[in-house]
Design an enzyme around this catalytic site. Structure first.
Site, mmCIF file in Angstrom:
data_model
loop_
_atom_site.group_PDB
_atom_site.id
_atom_site.type_symbol
_atom_site.label_atom_id
_atom_site.label_comp_id
_atom_site.label_asym_id
_atom_site.label_seq_id
_atom_site.Cartn_x
_atom_site.Cartn_y
_atom_site.Cartn_z
ATOM 1 N N ASP A 1 11.815 -2.088 2.230
ATOM 2 C CA ASP A 1 10.992 -1.621 3.337
ATOM 3 C C ASP A 1 10.280 -0.353 2.866
ATOM 4 O O ASP A 1 10.923 0.652 2.566
ATOM 5 C CB ASP A 1 11.894 -1.331 4.540
ATOM 6 C CG ASP A 1 11.125 -0.891 5.772
ATOM 7 O OD1 ASP A 1 10.096 -0.194 5.620
ATOM 8 O OD2 ASP A 1 11.552 -1.210 6.885
ATOM 9 N N ASP B 1 -1.660 -1.467 1.049
ATOM 10 C CA ASP B 1 -2.355 -2.746 1.250
ATOM 11 C C ASP B 1 -1.361 -3.771 1.773
ATOM 12 O O ASP B 1 -1.210 -4.858 1.224
ATOM 13 C CB ASP B 1 -2.988 -3.211 -0.065
ATOM 14 C CG ASP B 1 -3.804 -4.473 0.099
ATOM 15 O OD1 ASP B 1 -4.330 -4.703 1.205
ATOM 16 O OD2 ASP B 1 -3.918 -5.242 -0.881
#
Length: 249
Positions: free
Chosen positions: A116, A134
């Protein structure tokens, strides 16, 4: 030849006209690869994100959040031979496709970490000269990756003269909110433009407290860098100077 395969409820792999693409919901293109030149940046937004070279021409550490088809990690790995490239990706299904897109195996200069990104960056495990955000899923940009707190943690992870680069959807109703957050975090040192051939908006935020924009110097540097990179960096300078005045072209 056209080929399409559903990988899970959110990912599709397609092959059409010599281009392999990773898509969300069978429609939106997340990443694309030219089979004749797998290291080519096939999409305009990824080409424009490489505008970070204008701020940091020779980064030692590049951190990329979001793997997709690996276009940006592959390009940086090949064309920035002195750089270490680390990519964070939360979805193991995306990582499992790395060989479909000719993404290199992990080695001393290149690694993909399943994690994460919020946890990784906010807990101080990241250090980079360039951070590229991105990371999208089938529902768009995860809200946790666009908070002022997250941007601030990215800033703290950057080196003294580092740069944060973000790919945003130009049609996102919160686009201006994200940009204002970045301006607060980076004390106004934020520039943005339309990506080539796309409605995406690419944002660059400099961590260099002494940085002052000089468009003539940027154009000169872009010209020099184009000898090493097959990128229209001078075009990126012109777009940054114009802000969001460009239409889809």
């Amino acid at each position: 030849m056209t080929f399409s395969a559903s990988l899970d409820k959110a990912l599709y792999l397609t092959l059409e006209n010599g281009c392999k693409s990773l898509r969300f919901d069978g429609n939106s293109i997340q990443s694309a690869m030219d089979l004749d030149d797998p290291y080519l940046l096939a999409l305009g937004y990824s080409q424009t994100m490489m505008g970070f070279l204008l701020f940091v021409p020779d980064p030692k550490q590049v951190l990329i959040v979001g793997l997709g088809g690996g276009s940006l990690p592959k390009y940086c790995y090949r064309y920035l031979p002195e750089s270490k490239i680390t990519t964070l990706e939360i979805n193991e299904e995306v990582i499992a496709l790395r060989h479909e897109f000719f993404i290199p195996d992990d080695n001393e200069r290149f690694s993909i970490i399943q994690t994460d990104a919020v946890d990784y960056i906010t807990h101080g495990r990241a250090e980079a000269d360039v951070i590229m955000l991105d990371a999208y899923d089938n529902e768009g940009l995860p809200a946790v990756l666009a908070t002022e707190s997250y941007y601030d943690h990215c800033r703290m992870a950057l080196s003294e003269k580092g740069v944060l680069v973000i790919n945003l959807w130009g049609t996102d109703p919160k686009l201006n909110i994200y940009i204002e957050r970045l301006k607060r975090v980076f004390n106004g040192r934020v520039w943005y433009c339309r990506a080539f051939n796309s409605y995406n908006v690419i944002v660059f935020a400099s961590n260099d407290e002494h940085f002052k924009m000089n468009w003539i110097k940027f154009l000169f540097l872009a010209s020099k860098l184009e000898a090493r990179h097959d990128l229209d960096l001078q075009g990126i300078v012109r777009r940054l100077r114009a802000g969001l005045q460009y239409s889809l072209s």
